[in-house]
Design a protein around this motif. Sequence first.
Motif, PDB file in Angstrom:
ATOM      1  N   GLY A   1       0.776  -1.234   0.000  1.00  0.00           N
ATOM      2  CA  GLY A   1       0.000   0.000   0.000  1.00  0.00           C
ATOM      3  C   GLY A   1       0.806   1.282   0.000  1.00  0.00           C
TER       4      GLY A   1
ATOM      5  N   VAL B   1       2.080   9.205  -2.238  1.00  0.00           N
ATOM      6  CA  VAL B   1       0.838   9.002  -1.502  1.00  0.00           C
ATOM      7  C   VAL B   1       0.649   7.504  -1.292  1.00  0.00           C
ATOM      8  CG1 VAL B   1      -0.521   9.020  -3.646  1.00  0.00           C
ATOM      9  CG2 VAL B   1      -1.642   9.513  -1.450  1.00  0.00           C
ATOM     10  N   SER B   2       0.102   7.153  -0.133  1.00  0.00           N
ATOM     11  CA  SER B   2      -0.116   5.752   0.225  1.00  0.00           C
ATOM     12  C   SER B   2      -1.561   5.539   0.638  1.00  0.00           C
ATOM     13  CB  SER B   2       0.815   5.339   1.378  1.00  0.00           C
ATOM     14  OG  SER B   2       2.172   5.623   1.093  1.00  0.00           O
ATOM     15  N   TRP B   3      -1.927   4.301   0.923  1.00  0.00           N
ATOM     16  CA  TRP B   3      -3.259   3.977   1.417  1.00  0.00           C
ATOM     17  C   TRP B   3      -3.382   4.303   2.904  1.00  0.00           C
ATOM     18  CZ3 TRP B   3      -7.349   2.559  -1.561  1.00  0.00           C
ATOM     19  CH2 TRP B   3      -7.071   2.197  -2.884  1.00  0.00           C
TER      20      TRP B   3
ATOM     21  N   THR C   1       4.499   7.779   3.628  1.00  0.00           N
ATOM     22  CA  THR C   1       5.008   7.323   2.343  1.00  0.00           C
ATOM     23  C   THR C   1       6.400   6.713   2.509  1.00  0.00           C
ATOM     24  OG1 THR C   1       5.995   9.479   1.885  1.00  0.00           O
ATOM     25  CG2 THR C   1       3.715   9.109   1.113  1.00  0.00           C
TER      26      THR C   1
ATOM     27  N   ASN D   1       0.890   2.250  -6.281  1.00  0.00           N
ATOM     28  CA  ASN D   1      -0.094   2.886  -5.396  1.00  0.00           C
ATOM     29  C   ASN D   1      -0.260   4.369  -5.705  1.00  0.00           C
ATOM     30  OD1 ASN D   1      -0.836   0.598  -3.633  1.00  0.00           O
ATOM     31  ND2 ASN D   1       1.335   0.649  -3.107  1.00  0.00           N
ATOM     32  N   ASP D   2       0.837   5.031  -6.049  1.00  0.00           N
ATOM     33  CA  ASP D   2       0.742   6.438  -6.435  1.00  0.00           C
ATOM     34  C   ASP D   2      -0.194   6.607  -7.632  1.00  0.00           C
ATOM     35  OD1 ASP D   2       3.174   7.740  -4.795  1.00  0.00           O
ATOM     36  OD2 ASP D   2       3.804   5.805  -5.592  1.00  0.00           O
TER      37      ASP D   2
ATOM     38  N   TRP E   1      -2.605   4.631  -8.694  1.00  0.00           N
ATOM     39  CA  TRP E   1      -3.999   4.323  -8.385  1.00  0.00           C
ATOM     40  C   TRP E   1      -4.636   5.428  -7.539  1.00  0.00           C
ATOM     41  CZ3 TRP E   1      -6.955   0.497 -10.366  1.00  0.00           C
ATOM     42  CH2 TRP E   1      -8.218   0.324  -9.809  1.00  0.00           C
ATOM     43  N   LEU E   2      -3.901   5.908  -6.555  1.00  0.00           N
ATOM     44  CA  LEU E   2      -4.473   6.892  -5.632  1.00  0.00           C
ATOM     45  C   LEU E   2      -4.572   8.286  -6.241  1.00  0.00           C
ATOM     46  CD1 LEU E   2      -2.706   5.694  -2.373  1.00  0.00           C
ATOM     47  CD2 LEU E   2      -5.131   5.499  -2.918  1.00  0.00           C
TER      48      LEU E   2
ATOM     49  N   GLU F   1      -8.419   7.175  -7.218  1.00  0.00           N
ATOM     50  CA  GLU F   1      -9.027   7.582  -5.950  1.00  0.00           C
ATOM     51  C   GLU F   1      -9.037   9.102  -5.757  1.00  0.00           C
ATOM     52  OE1 GLU F   1     -10.303   5.444  -3.568  1.00  0.00           O
ATOM     53  OE2 GLU F   1     -10.009   3.794  -5.001  1.00  0.00           O
TER      54      GLU F   1
ATOM     55  N   ARG G   1      -6.897  10.980  -4.391  1.00  0.00           N
ATOM     56  CA  ARG G   1      -6.483  11.352  -3.035  1.00  0.00           C
ATOM     57  C   ARG G   1      -5.389  12.409  -3.031  1.00  0.00           C
ATOM     58  NH1 ARG G   1      -6.468   6.225   1.135  1.00  0.00           N
ATOM     59  NH2 ARG G   1      -8.437   5.269   0.460  1.00  0.00           N
TER      60      ARG G   1
END
Length: 360
Positions: A201, A206-208, A212, A247-248, A250-251, A255, A257
């Motif tokens: 994650g 950026v993380s979930w 980071t 993850n970067d 995707w987020l 997302e 975010r």
Amino acid sequence: MRYSHLLFLFFILFNPVRAFADRFVTSANDGFTYSGRVAYTEQGAFLSWPGNSITFSFSGNKLVLTLDDQTGRNYYNVIFDGQDISPYVIHTKQGLHQYDLSHMVRNDTTQVTLFKRTEGEEGGTYFQGVTLANDGKLLAKPVPPSRRILFYGDSITVGMGNEAAHNDPDNKPSEKNHYLSYAAITARHLDAEFHSIAKSGIGFMVSWFDFTMPEYYDQLTAESNNNSSWHFDDWQPDVVVVNLGQNDRWLIENEKRLNAGPEEIKKSYEEFIRTLMKHHPDAEFVCAIGSMDATKTSVWPDYIASAVDAIKASPDSPGDGQRVHTLVFDFTGYGAHPRVEQHRENAAKLTDYLKEMMNW
């Protein structure tokens, strides 16, 4: 003769096996070879990173491990005499427990590797030592390989869900096996010791969760974001493989975010790689990405390549930038975390790449 002495004599005469059967060897004994970032404490050697391992050889027919686990969620491979196709797997119980593996001992002398399959998400385990037969002992300390590879990564490097069925969820700790990750497989192909600084994650921007990799990479222990500090001089790699960005992507893109454009993304990645280069001044770097959907298009691989090109071209690092390289693990169309088959394919690609780059 005192009564207490008589009792002790009675115990010896009538319980000879129990009185002389066991020899406890603490985790501080020099016969243990540790690999990975390990915290050495009065409570024992603390294993928290994926791939933390202990290798030792012993004589005799008895082996009992003493482990004190934080959560009861960790899994370990126990490999006897290099037979790793079907290792004994320990699912730790929370707290202090003994694990009797004497039934796995087949020979007069045995080599054992205890290997952490899971990651900091599952907490850590204090290895307190082993119990051997009274006539058993630790033998010559196993010598680690001379080649060294360091991995910084996310769930792909961890091996999240790599042993899950292709059509099942992939978030069970029992199906997270770092031993069959591309990182560990590559290290074995190249006869290299390796460290894996990886967390599911995590991203470089950026993380979930609320930290980071630039805030996490320098820790001694892996359980969440903490104040422990790793001394980089204690272990310097020949090669550093960085596999971040999934993850970067995707987020940021899915997302929403974080609002970050291409230049900010490239700059953030470049700054982190420069930070790592300072900590590992003699290592060659492989800036990798994939094999999940961050490599479905060329967008994120291009961000990585552009950041590396900026390092190469920078007047701040003449010549030094030439030790930074890129590698893309291709997206296979499979939408979940890579399974073992994909890890093997990625390991084969990375192995060939490192063989040529390092002349190994």
